[in-house]
Design an enzyme around this catalytic site. Structure first.
Site, PDB file in Angstrom:
ATOM      1  N   ARG A 187       0.842  -1.206   0.000  1.00  0.00           N
ATOM      2  CA  ARG A 187       0.000   0.000   0.000  1.00  0.00           C
ATOM      3  C   ARG A 187       0.872   1.249   0.000  1.00  0.00           C
ATOM      4  NH1 ARG A 187      -4.702   0.289   4.284  1.00  0.00           N
ATOM      5  NH2 ARG A 187      -5.317   2.016   2.919  1.00  0.00           N
ATOM      6  N   CYS A 245      -1.196   6.156   9.036  1.00  0.00           N
ATOM      7  CA  CYS A 245      -1.554   4.871   8.431  1.00  0.00           C
ATOM      8  C   CYS A 245      -2.627   5.167   7.393  1.00  0.00           C
ATOM      9  CB  CYS A 245      -2.024   3.885   9.498  1.00  0.00           C
ATOM     10  SG  CYS A 245      -3.396   4.480  10.506  1.00  0.00           S
TER      11      CYS A 245
END
Length: 289
Positions: A187, A245
């Site tokens: 990611r 995050c």
């Protein structure tokens, strides 16, 4: 292990403290994979079986605020709303809180960081969570126990430990600060993006997946965490570090790991990646750098 517990607590130590009217245990089980819908699986699991005396905190209803305006998928709640949640959970000022979940501790760490940010220092996460409790053969309760609301007046969050928007992140990086992204490497590199509209990472950020804090289902020893983070910090003080995050949840795992390692002082970029890409003009980097 003696109280107050302020980072991690072992299942055996928690068991030895039961029952205790000054102790509040909070079940934070949740599933981020259920995108776009309120996940009720965690609450259902709590109703079926939980650590004796545990109440339940829902990530979206209790540990997040209203969405919109670049605040990300799990916005930071307001101080008044969070105080109301603590009151409903029976958490009074000064009470020892222990949070747990059934994953790697990230959802529990979200509650831990909210409490720390609000000045409630007597909070810890159960090391190994629900899995470690069950593996130890410790008792479980089959049905919820009602708790009386507790007085918990609102306390302002410590704004020195929060980055509220993208401009604050840019100022942090321009001043030479470190930004650690806790997402999985794929990611971070922009190879996949299952939840947010754009893939990649904040330019200037570095990647350490929060799972690197774990070993065999438990947090690594404090000394090992300290050694690993000190390499990443490269001489910076913890106050020069911010973590992020996807939505400001799993990054709290890094804040807990840093505190456990004796490196307390880092900040949370609360909106995280989901807040960053809410602005379609925001710069995005891909690859490992």
């Amino acid at each position: 292990m003696t109280r107050p517990w302020r980072t991690l607590v072992d299942p055996a130590a928690l068991m030895a403290a039961l029952p205790d009217a000054t102790l509040r245990i909070v079940d934070c089980r949740f599933t981020l994979a259920i995108a776009g819908a309120a996940d009720e699986a965690g609450e259902a699991a709590w109703r079926a079986a939980h650590i004796p005396g545990a109440t339940y905190a829902h990530l979206e209803r209790d540990l997040s605020g209203a969405k919109g305006g670049g605040r990300g998928r799990h916005p930071w709640p307001g101080a008044d709303a969070f105080a109301e949640t603590l009151s409903r959970l029976g958490i009074a000022p000064g009470m020892q809180v222990v949070a747990y979940d059934d994953s790697d501790g990230a959802f529990a760490a979200r509650l831990w960081w909210l409490l720390q940010s609000a000045g409630h220092r007597e909070a810890a996460v159960l090391d190994g969570g629900w899995a470690a409790w069950q593996a130890a053969g410790l008792p479980v309760a089959p049905s919820p126990r009602e708790v009386a609301p507790a007085p918990h007046p609102p306390r302002a969050f410590d704004e020195t430990r929060l980055l509220r928007d993208a401009d604050a992140v840019r100022r942090h990086l321009d001043a030479g600060g470190l930004l650690i992204d806790a997402r999985a490497p794929a990611r971070f590199r922009g190879e996949v993006e299952p939840l947010d509209p754009r893939a990649g990472h904040v330019p200037g950020a570095c990647n350490r997946p929060y799972t690197a804090n774990m070993e065999a289902g438990r947090f690594k020893p404090a000394a090992a965490l300290a050694a690993e983070f000190e390499v990443l910090l490269a001489g910076r003080a913890p106050a020069e570090v911010a973590v992020m995050c996807g939505s400001g949840v799993t990054a709290c795992h890094h804040l807990l790991a840093l505190a456990h390692a004796g490196l307390e002082g880092a900040k949370l970029y609360a909106p995280s990646w989901s807040g960053w890409v809410d602005d379609p003009t925001a710069e995005v980097a891909t690859g490992s750098d």
